[in-house]
Design a protein around this motif. Structure first.
Motif, short mmCIF file in Angstrom:
data_model
loop_
_atom_site.label_atom_id
_atom_site.label_comp_id
_atom_site.label_asym_id
_atom_site.label_seq_id
_atom_site.Cartn_x
_atom_site.Cartn_y
_atom_site.Cartn_z
N GLN A 4 0.82 -1.20 0.00
CA GLN A 4 0.00 0.00 0.00
C GLN A 4 0.85 1.26 0.00
N VAL A 5 0.49 2.21 -0.85
CA VAL A 5 1.16 3.50 -0.88
C VAL A 5 0.53 4.39 0.18
N LYS A 6 1.37 5.04 1.00
CA LYS A 6 0.88 5.89 2.07
C LYS A 6 1.31 7.34 1.85
N SER A 13 7.17 5.97 -10.73
CA SER A 13 6.28 5.28 -11.65
C SER A 13 6.86 3.94 -12.06
N LYS A 14 6.01 2.92 -12.14
CA LYS A 14 6.47 1.60 -12.57
C LYS A 14 7.02 1.62 -13.99
N ALA A 15 6.64 2.62 -14.77
CA ALA A 15 7.18 2.76 -16.12
C ALA A 15 8.70 2.95 -16.07
N TYR A 16 9.19 3.46 -14.96
CA TYR A 16 10.62 3.75 -14.81
C TYR A 16 11.29 2.81 -13.82
N GLN A 17 10.67 1.65 -13.59
CA GLN A 17 11.16 0.73 -12.57
C GLN A 17 12.65 0.42 -12.73
N ASN A 18 13.08 0.27 -13.96
CA ASN A 18 14.49 -0.09 -14.21
C ASN A 18 15.43 1.10 -14.03
N TYR A 19 14.86 2.29 -13.87
CA TYR A 19 15.67 3.50 -13.75
C TYR A 19 15.43 4.19 -12.41
N SER A 20 14.95 3.43 -11.41
CA SER A 20 14.56 4.07 -10.16
C SER A 20 15.73 4.75 -9.46
N ALA A 55 -2.64 4.33 -7.81
CA ALA A 55 -1.52 3.91 -6.96
C ALA A 55 -0.80 2.70 -7.53
N LYS A 56 -1.56 1.87 -8.25
CA LYS A 56 -0.94 0.65 -8.79
C LYS A 56 0.10 0.95 -9.87
N SER A 57 0.14 2.19 -10.35
CA SER A 57 1.12 2.58 -11.37
C SER A 57 2.46 2.98 -10.75
N PHE A 58 2.54 2.93 -9.41
CA PHE A 58 3.74 3.39 -8.72
C PHE A 58 4.27 2.32 -7.78
N PHE A 59 5.55 2.42 -7.46
CA PHE A 59 6.08 1.58 -6.40
C PHE A 59 6.85 2.47 -5.43
N VAL A 60 6.90 2.04 -4.19
CA VAL A 60 7.51 2.83 -3.12
C VAL A 60 9.03 2.62 -3.12
N VAL A 61 9.78 3.70 -3.18
CA VAL A 61 11.24 3.60 -3.10
C VAL A 61 11.73 3.97 -1.71
N SER A 62 10.93 4.79 -0.99
CA SER A 62 11.32 5.17 0.37
C SER A 62 10.05 5.35 1.20
N PRO A 63 9.75 4.40 2.10
CA PRO A 63 8.52 4.50 2.90
C PRO A 63 8.54 5.70 3.84
N ALA A 64 7.35 6.20 4.13
CA ALA A 64 7.21 7.36 5.04
C ALA A 64 7.81 7.04 6.41
#
Length: 64
Positions: A4-6, A13-20, A55-64
């Motif tokens: 879950q994204v908070k 964006s998951k479109a840039y997953q390989n470039y996070s 939200a499903k289009s994104f992934f968390v790189v640094s949780p709150a």
């Protein structure tokens, strides 16, 4: 929810997953369960405060 994204999370964006590593993360400032006529969670990021995004289009790189 585990995935879950908070509010306060930094997301990419998951479109840039390989470039996070190089894509600037976005700060989540709002979230909602579902918008009228849509399913799933939506979030607003600080860079685009007027735009609800799935939200499903994104992934968390640094949780709150």
């Amino acid at each position: 929810g585990g995935n879950q994204v908070k509010i306060g999370d930094l997301v990419v964006s998951k479109a840039y997953q390989n470039y996070s590593e190089i894509v600037p993360a976005k700060l989540v400032v709002q979230r909602t369960r579902a918008l009228k006529g849509h399913t799933g969670e939506y979030i607003v990021t600080a860079d685009e405060p007027e735009t609800w995004k799935p939200a499903k289009s994104f992934f968390v790189v640094s949780p709150a």
